[in-house]
Enzyme design. Sequence first.
Site, PDB file in Angstrom:
ATOM      1  N   GLU A 106      10.566   1.207   9.888  1.00  0.00           N
ATOM      2  CA  GLU A 106      11.511   2.308   9.689  1.00  0.00           C
ATOM      3  C   GLU A 106      10.753   3.573  10.047  1.00  0.00           C
ATOM      4  O   GLU A 106       9.858   3.980   9.309  1.00  0.00           O
ATOM      5  CB  GLU A 106      11.967   2.385   8.226  1.00  0.00           C
ATOM      6  CG  GLU A 106      12.769   1.198   7.748  1.00  0.00           C
ATOM      7  CD  GLU A 106      14.100   1.073   8.446  1.00  0.00           C
ATOM      8  OE1 GLU A 106      14.600   2.081   8.992  1.00  0.00           O
ATOM      9  OE2 GLU A 106      14.638  -0.039   8.458  1.00  0.00           O
ATOM     10  N   GLY A 125       7.342   4.945   7.956  1.00  0.00           N
ATOM     11  CA  GLY A 125       6.456   6.082   8.198  1.00  0.00           C
ATOM     12  C   GLY A 125       6.616   6.613   9.601  1.00  0.00           C
ATOM     13  O   GLY A 125       7.695   6.519  10.193  1.00  0.00           O
ATOM     14  N   SER A 126       5.513   7.135  10.137  1.00  0.00           N
ATOM     15  CA  SER A 126       5.566   7.830  11.427  1.00  0.00           C
ATOM     16  C   SER A 126       5.481   6.857  12.607  1.00  0.00           C
ATOM     17  O   SER A 126       5.038   5.718  12.457  1.00  0.00           O
ATOM     18  CB  SER A 126       4.411   8.820  11.498  1.00  0.00           C
ATOM     19  OG  SER A 126       3.190   8.106  11.433  1.00  0.00           O
ATOM     20  N   CYS A 148      13.574  11.244   6.552  1.00  0.00           N
ATOM     21  CA  CYS A 148      13.707  10.689   7.908  1.00  0.00           C
ATOM     22  C   CYS A 148      15.090  10.939   8.487  1.00  0.00           C
ATOM     23  O   CYS A 148      15.229  11.159   9.683  1.00  0.00           O
ATOM     24  CB  CYS A 148      13.385   9.209   7.884  1.00  0.00           C
ATOM     25  SG  CYS A 148      14.290   8.304   6.642  1.00  0.00           S
ATOM     26  N   GLU A 171      10.045  15.550  15.589  1.00  0.00           N
ATOM     27  CA  GLU A 171      10.436  15.468  14.185  1.00  0.00           C
ATOM     28  C   GLU A 171       9.543  16.458  13.426  1.00  0.00           C
ATOM     29  O   GLU A 171       8.330  16.280  13.349  1.00  0.00           O
ATOM     30  CB  GLU A 171      10.221  14.050  13.671  1.00  0.00           C
ATOM     31  CG  GLU A 171      10.662  13.916  12.237  1.00  0.00           C
ATOM     32  CD  GLU A 171      10.446  12.525  11.691  1.00  0.00           C
ATOM     33  OE1 GLU A 171       9.376  11.951  11.930  1.00  0.00           O
ATOM     34  OE2 GLU A 171      11.349  12.025  11.011  1.00  0.00           O
ATOM     35  N   LYS A 184       0.857  -1.182   0.000  1.00  0.00           N
ATOM     36  CA  LYS A 184       0.000   0.000   0.000  1.00  0.00           C
ATOM     37  C   LYS A 184       0.892   1.231   0.000  1.00  0.00           C
ATOM     38  O   LYS A 184       1.511   1.571   0.989  1.00  0.00           O
ATOM     39  CB  LYS A 184      -0.911   0.069   1.224  1.00  0.00           C
ATOM     40  CG  LYS A 184      -1.958   1.180   1.045  1.00  0.00           C
ATOM     41  CD  LYS A 184      -2.404   1.844   2.330  1.00  0.00           C
ATOM     42  CE  LYS A 184      -1.584   2.972   2.816  1.00  0.00           C
ATOM     43  NZ  LYS A 184      -1.699   4.253   2.096  1.00  0.00           N
ATOM     44  N   GLY A 204       3.311   3.484  13.165  1.00  0.00           N
ATOM     45  CA  GLY A 204       4.141   2.346  13.595  1.00  0.00           C
ATOM     46  C   GLY A 204       3.513   1.623  14.785  1.00  0.00           C
ATOM     47  O   GLY A 204       3.515   0.391  14.854  1.00  0.00           O
TER      48      GLY A 204
HETATM   49  P1  NAP Z   1       2.587   8.104   7.990  1.00  0.00           P
HETATM   50  O1  NAP Z   1       1.474   9.029   8.201  1.00  0.00           O
HETATM   51  O2  NAP Z   1       3.010   7.226   9.102  1.00  0.00           O
HETATM   52  O3  NAP Z   1       2.188   7.219   6.728  1.00  0.00           O
HETATM   53  C1  NAP Z   1       2.955   6.158   6.253  1.00  0.00           C
HETATM   54  C2  NAP Z   1       2.049   5.191   5.547  1.00  0.00           C
HETATM   55  O4  NAP Z   1       1.162   4.587   6.499  1.00  0.00           O
HETATM   56  C3  NAP Z   1       1.164   5.842   4.496  1.00  0.00           C
HETATM   57  O5  NAP Z   1       1.002   4.966   3.417  1.00  0.00           O
HETATM   58  C4  NAP Z   1      -0.117   6.007   5.279  1.00  0.00           C
HETATM   59  O6  NAP Z   1      -1.252   6.236   4.528  1.00  0.00           O
HETATM   60  C5  NAP Z   1      -0.173   4.708   6.032  1.00  0.00           C
HETATM   61  N1  NAP Z   1      -1.151   4.699   7.122  1.00  0.00           N
HETATM   62  C6  NAP Z   1      -1.668   5.737   7.811  1.00  0.00           C
HETATM   63  N2  NAP Z   1      -2.574   5.296   8.721  1.00  0.00           N
HETATM   64  C7  NAP Z   1      -2.609   3.952   8.611  1.00  0.00           C
HETATM   65  C8  NAP Z   1      -3.360   2.917   9.269  1.00  0.00           C
HETATM   66  N3  NAP Z   1      -4.236   3.182  10.238  1.00  0.00           N
HETATM   67  N4  NAP Z   1      -3.134   1.641   8.904  1.00  0.00           N
HETATM   68  C9  NAP Z   1      -2.247   1.349   7.947  1.00  0.00           C
HETATM   69  N5  NAP Z   1      -1.536   2.276   7.267  1.00  0.00           N
HETATM   70  C10 NAP Z   1      -1.709   3.560   7.593  1.00  0.00           C
HETATM   71  O7  NAP Z   1       3.889   8.837   7.522  1.00  0.00           O
HETATM   72  P2  NAP Z   1       4.036   9.932   6.395  1.00  0.00           P
HETATM   73  O8  NAP Z   1       3.396  11.166   6.895  1.00  0.00           O
HETATM   74  O9  NAP Z   1       3.610   9.408   5.101  1.00  0.00           O
HETATM   75  O10 NAP Z   1       5.643  10.059   6.356  1.00  0.00           O
HETATM   76  C11 NAP Z   1       6.348  10.763   7.322  1.00  0.00           C
HETATM   77  C12 NAP Z   1       6.948   9.875   8.388  1.00  0.00           C
HETATM   78  O11 NAP Z   1       7.635   8.774   7.828  1.00  0.00           O
HETATM   79  C13 NAP Z   1       7.990  10.601   9.208  1.00  0.00           C
HETATM   80  O12 NAP Z   1       7.830  10.330  10.573  1.00  0.00           O
HETATM   81  C14 NAP Z   1       9.306  10.043   8.701  1.00  0.00           C
HETATM   82  O13 NAP Z   1      10.368  10.123   9.550  1.00  0.00           O
HETATM   83  C15 NAP Z   1       8.951   8.653   8.383  1.00  0.00           C
HETATM   84  N6  NAP Z   1       9.863   8.116   7.374  1.00  0.00           N
HETATM   85  C16 NAP Z   1      10.811   7.227   7.786  1.00  0.00           C
HETATM   86  C17 NAP Z   1      11.719   6.711   6.885  1.00  0.00           C
HETATM   87  C18 NAP Z   1      12.754   5.701   7.307  1.00  0.00           C
HETATM   88  O14 NAP Z   1      13.275   4.999   6.479  1.00  0.00           O
HETATM   89  N7  NAP Z   1      13.079   5.578   8.567  1.00  0.00           N
HETATM   90  C19 NAP Z   1      11.658   7.093   5.554  1.00  0.00           C
HETATM   91  C20 NAP Z   1      10.694   8.007   5.165  1.00  0.00           C
HETATM   92  C21 NAP Z   1       9.787   8.502   6.096  1.00  0.00           C
HETATM   93  P3  NAP Z   1      -1.745   7.764   4.512  1.00  0.00           P
HETATM   94  O15 NAP Z   1      -0.874   8.384   3.497  1.00  0.00           O
HETATM   95  O16 NAP Z   1      -3.172   7.670   4.184  1.00  0.00           O
HETATM   96  O17 NAP Z   1      -1.550   8.344   5.879  1.00  0.00           O
END
Ligand code: NAP
Length: 502
Positions: free
Chosen positions: A267, A245-246, A302, A402, A192, A250
């Site tokens: 991650e 993601g966040s 990130c 963050e 997804k 997570g």
């Molecule tokens: P996010 O809100 O956590 O979203 C990540 C993914 O999870 C998206 O596809 C999101 O869909 C999905 N998601 C949201 N709610 C969910 C649920 N209830 N069940 C299953 N999946 C769900 O993060 P983001 O805003 O896209 O990205 C920013 C974050 O990612 C930051 O905290 C960043 O540090 C982290 N990140 C980490 C790395 C790494 O490698 N460590 C790399 C890149 C980003 P939606 O788009 O609909 O919310």
Amino acid sequence: MVASIKPHRDEIGLSDGLMLIDGEWRPAQSGETWSHIHPATGEEVASFPIAGPVDVDSAVRAARRAFDEGPWPRARANERIRVLRRIADLVREHGDELLALQALDNSVPLSFGTIYATSSAFVADVFDHHAGWVDKLAGETLPPYQGGDHMVFTLREPVGVVGAVIPWNAPLLLFAQKVAPALAVGCTIVVKPSEYGTFAVLRLARLIEEAGLPPGVLNIVTGPGEPTGDALISHPMVNKLSFTGSRAVGRKIIAASADGFKRVSLELGGKSPAIVFADADVSSAAAITMGTVTLGLSGQVCLAQTRALVHRDVADDFLGMAEIIGGMVSYGNPFDPAVTASPLINTRQMDRVLGLIAQGQADGARLVCGGTRSEGDLAAGNFVAPTLFTDVSNDMSIAREEIFGPVLSVIPFADEEEAVRIANDTEYGLAATVWTSDIKRAMRMTKAIRAGTIGINGYQLEPHAAFGGYQQSGLGREGGRAAVESYTEIKTVLLPITDEMM
Ligand code: NAP
Ligand code: MG
């Protein structure tokens, strides 16, 4: 006005999307679609299906069948190697197109694609690297405690059906980091993507199909976290969840894994320090650190170095250069070669960043530059001016949260011990950079800092090096042996040669 992105969309021939389930390109059963708004111009780009629980169930069942009965987990090693290498070649051939689609997704400027870590070449190298694991991942043969001719050995087997959820900031790379190891070991997978990073992933999936992957092995379900992501992570037929993601999502992944004890890799984010000593090349340290927080994805990365810990004696030099770099950032249409940085992904994220900046000022940090939304010609997009704070103390929210935006916080320190204490005073632990000309100090710092990646006088990502976080920055690693092994189970085989029981 920022020039319209629509001519680029039309040139690529992007049409309303379909998603990939069981080898077929389909709309959602409900007919529902998501319309993507471009973050630089506010224009509608195109739409794609919102997969509901019924669609996700079809995708997971297809992956389950492909795993339990299909050819991929049973394929000869050279067949899997051939497909992964072909994917790498196709990514190289279509590299510009993929980056253009990414610019339609998240507005990352095309100029940024010339840097290795954000290029299509890196994505291709991830597939090439994992192709090399197919015939090398092996179990062990152990000397038996019971002596004699007893045989004890282990097999590495694919973990099964993988559910992968990825974010929008680097959709191609983060897709590759999960799909390549899963395919290499013989897993099947349902991905997804984020609804803000879908077009590039759908194109990449078509290339993977063209490379000869059997139907059902890779499935893409498009749509937001609710309902699409939620239906995937809670599906009982998924064996492993792999997420980038966040922290907030997570935690949902961990909670969803509890039911069937699904395997989990995470991650998550970071609040990574750049630690700059007085004996460093301070100009380079300031330019690169401010660059990681402003250029390209405007700090929506990130491992951005968002806390600059700078020795008091060189703090002014550091600030001077960081401000110059901030002033050189150029916003606009991502297809314009002069544009060097992206807007924030959506208005919600922009409002959050502006709120954290206001909180920093209220907490007493000194704003050196930026801090406001960019107006005028840029008003239709989610642009926030490159922002530099100094006199930050590590307990302020701008030093702890963050931000995921173009904001650098400069925190002065007096000696090495204080630098280590501040660096490690965080809930995260993704990365750090150490800037010094003293190799012994660099090594002392490398050992003292609790983070998954340490850069010494800079950093360049590598597709085969482990990447991941200590503490709340994640669970497990991507890249290299540890990542590949995380898509496997270990099976121990006992072969007693004598007739004695147990
Ligand atoms: P996010 O809100 O956590 O979203 C990540 C993914 O999870 C998206 O596809 C999101 O869909 C999905 N998601 C949201 N709610 C969910 C649920 N209830 N069940 C299953 N999946 C769900 O993060 P983001 O805003 O896209 O990205 C920013 C974050 O990612 C930051 O905290 C960043 O540090 C982290 N990140 C980490 C790395 C790494 O490698 N460590 C790399 C890149 C980003 P939606 O788009 O609909 O919310
Ligand atoms: Mg989100």
